[in-house]
Design a protein around this motif. Sequence first.
Motif, PDB file in Angstrom:
ATOM      1  N   ALA A 112       0.821  -1.207   0.000  1.00 39.68           N
ATOM      2  CA  ALA A 112       0.000   0.000   0.000  1.00 39.68           C
ATOM      3  C   ALA A 112       0.858   1.260   0.000  1.00 39.68           C
ATOM      4  CB  ALA A 112      -0.914   0.009   1.214  1.00 39.68           C
ATOM      5  N   THR A 113       0.330   2.324  -0.578  1.00 37.24           N
ATOM      6  CA  THR A 113       0.929   3.654  -0.506  1.00 37.24           C
ATOM      7  C   THR A 113       0.020   4.538   0.349  1.00 37.24           C
ATOM      8  OG1 THR A 113      -0.256   4.516  -2.432  1.00 37.24           O
ATOM      9  CG2 THR A 113       1.846   3.364  -2.846  1.00 37.24           C
ATOM     10  N   LEU A 114       0.512   5.722   0.684  1.00 34.33           N
ATOM     11  CA  LEU A 114      -0.308   6.642   1.468  1.00 34.33           C
ATOM     12  C   LEU A 114      -1.562   7.041   0.695  1.00 34.33           C
ATOM     13  CD1 LEU A 114      -0.625   8.226   4.074  1.00 34.33           C
ATOM     14  CD2 LEU A 114       0.714  10.085   3.051  1.00 34.33           C
ATOM     15  N   GLU A 115      -1.457   7.149  -0.614  1.00 39.10           N
ATOM     16  CA  GLU A 115      -2.630   7.469  -1.424  1.00 39.10           C
ATOM     17  C   GLU A 115      -3.674   6.363  -1.324  1.00 39.10           C
ATOM     18  OE1 GLU A 115      -2.580   7.505  -5.917  1.00 39.10           O
ATOM     19  OE2 GLU A 115      -2.953   9.649  -5.536  1.00 39.10           O
ATOM     20  N   ASP A 116      -3.221   5.106  -1.343  1.00 39.03           N
ATOM     21  CA  ASP A 116      -4.153   3.988  -1.167  1.00 39.03           C
ATOM     22  C   ASP A 116      -4.863   4.096   0.177  1.00 39.03           C
ATOM     23  OD1 ASP A 116      -3.427   2.700  -3.606  1.00 39.03           O
ATOM     24  OD2 ASP A 116      -1.689   1.797  -2.634  1.00 39.03           O
ATOM     25  N   ALA A 117      -4.094   4.370   1.227  1.00 35.25           N
ATOM     26  CA  ALA A 117      -4.670   4.474   2.564  1.00 35.25           C
ATOM     27  C   ALA A 117      -5.674   5.617   2.640  1.00 35.25           C
ATOM     28  CB  ALA A 117      -3.562   4.675   3.594  1.00 35.25           C
ATOM     29  N   TYR A 118      -5.320   6.738   2.035  1.00 36.29           N
ATOM     30  CA  TYR A 118      -6.219   7.899   2.021  1.00 36.29           C
ATOM     31  C   TYR A 118      -7.543   7.536   1.350  1.00 36.29           C
ATOM     32  CZ  TYR A 118      -7.935  12.578   0.778  1.00 36.29           C
ATOM     33  OH  TYR A 118      -8.702  13.701   0.614  1.00 36.29           O
ATOM     34  N   LEU A 119      -7.459   6.846   0.215  1.00 37.41           N
ATOM     35  CA  LEU A 119      -8.671   6.441  -0.490  1.00 37.41           C
ATOM     36  C   LEU A 119      -9.473   5.419   0.319  1.00 37.41           C
ATOM     37  CD1 LEU A 119      -7.230   6.107  -4.113  1.00 37.41           C
ATOM     38  CD2 LEU A 119      -8.812   7.857  -3.279  1.00 37.41           C
ATOM     39  N   PHE A 120      -8.767   4.534   0.998  1.00 32.24           N
ATOM     40  CA  PHE A 120      -9.427   3.526   1.828  1.00 32.24           C
ATOM     41  C   PHE A 120     -10.275   4.191   2.909  1.00 32.24           C
ATOM     42  CE2 PHE A 120      -9.568   0.796   5.584  1.00 32.24           C
ATOM     43  CZ  PHE A 120      -9.993  -0.418   5.052  1.00 32.24           C
ATOM     44  N   TYR A 121      -9.709   5.183   3.577  1.00 35.22           N
ATOM     45  CA  TYR A 121     -10.437   5.834   4.663  1.00 35.22           C
ATOM     46  C   TYR A 121     -11.479   6.829   4.172  1.00 35.22           C
ATOM     47  CZ  TYR A 121      -7.445   3.613   8.072  1.00 35.22           C
ATOM     48  OH  TYR A 121      -6.808   2.677   8.850  1.00 35.22           O
ATOM     49  N   HIS A 122     -11.437   7.157   2.885  1.00 34.41           N
ATOM     50  CA  HIS A 122     -12.459   8.029   2.316  1.00 34.41           C
ATOM     51  C   HIS A 122     -13.401   7.249   1.402  1.00 34.41           C
ATOM     52  CE1 HIS A 122     -10.033  11.390   3.781  1.00 34.41           C
ATOM     53  NE2 HIS A 122     -11.100  12.130   3.598  1.00 34.41           N
TER      54      HIS A 122
END
Length: 292
Positions: free
Chosen positions: A275-285
């Motif tokens: 995962a990248t930070l962008e993936d994590a950001y999308l996951f939580y949004h």
Amino acid sequence: MRKLELSDIQKTYKNKTVVQNINLSLEHGIYGLLGENGAGKTTLMRMICGILKPTQGRITCDGFPISLLGGNYRKLLGYLPQDFGYYKDFSALRFLHYIAALKAIPEKQAVQKIEELFALVGLSDAKNKKLKTYSGGMLRRVGIAQALLNDPEILILDEPTAGLDPKERVRFRNIISALGKDRLVLLSTHIVSDVAYIADRILIMKNGQIIQNNPEEQILASVAGCVWKCVVSEAQSKELNQHYIVSNLKSHDSEVELRIVAKNPPVPIAQPIEATLEDAYLFYHAQEHRKN
């Protein structure tokens, strides 16, 4: 080093609550505040700066309410709003001297500081040009310079790279990274890459609430096993796009390679990837109607 404490902060306009239940402790280092437009980031930062008063809760600096510190708090603070005002017919040099006067910085001190700041932001050769001739990137650099005039211990930057090209964004990130070595920096953005490389801690804001507050590695660990790669047909790609968070799509002739954020494999052939930070950001949004 200064310490900011936000306790049960809420901001309500008429019947709409735009910031709610915020509890934060901010000290030395760079904090990246990520959130979509309208998430409440600007309202939160304006309350930290003392421009807005919370409807509920309190904000303290080193244990003292900022509402009672007044000018003593403003001396510690540097603020770059998303749209900072300036006089188009002023040169950058004249503008910074004007801001220094408003901040009651002694003239001799201001002269030296302004030259240092022009060197820091790479505008020494353009300091005598009128601001109306500046590019967007140059204006943002003037913005960071004015925020640093009083050598603040607390630096608040609201969407500082909005509208900048990639080269200017990298330049700006480098400047902020250097500034974070000896002060508290809170950087708000909706562009994940702006904080991925420089923030010591990531705050993710959604619907007026902080839903993540951790170093990047902990946030990535929380979504481990939730990012997948698969190569499918164009028809399958369209179907998956309707039901899953697709963070990247690349076409290869008649097939499509997808990067999908989901708790479970979107298709049997999907392979887990890092995962990248962008993936994590999308996951939580993630939108509620999509599968997870």
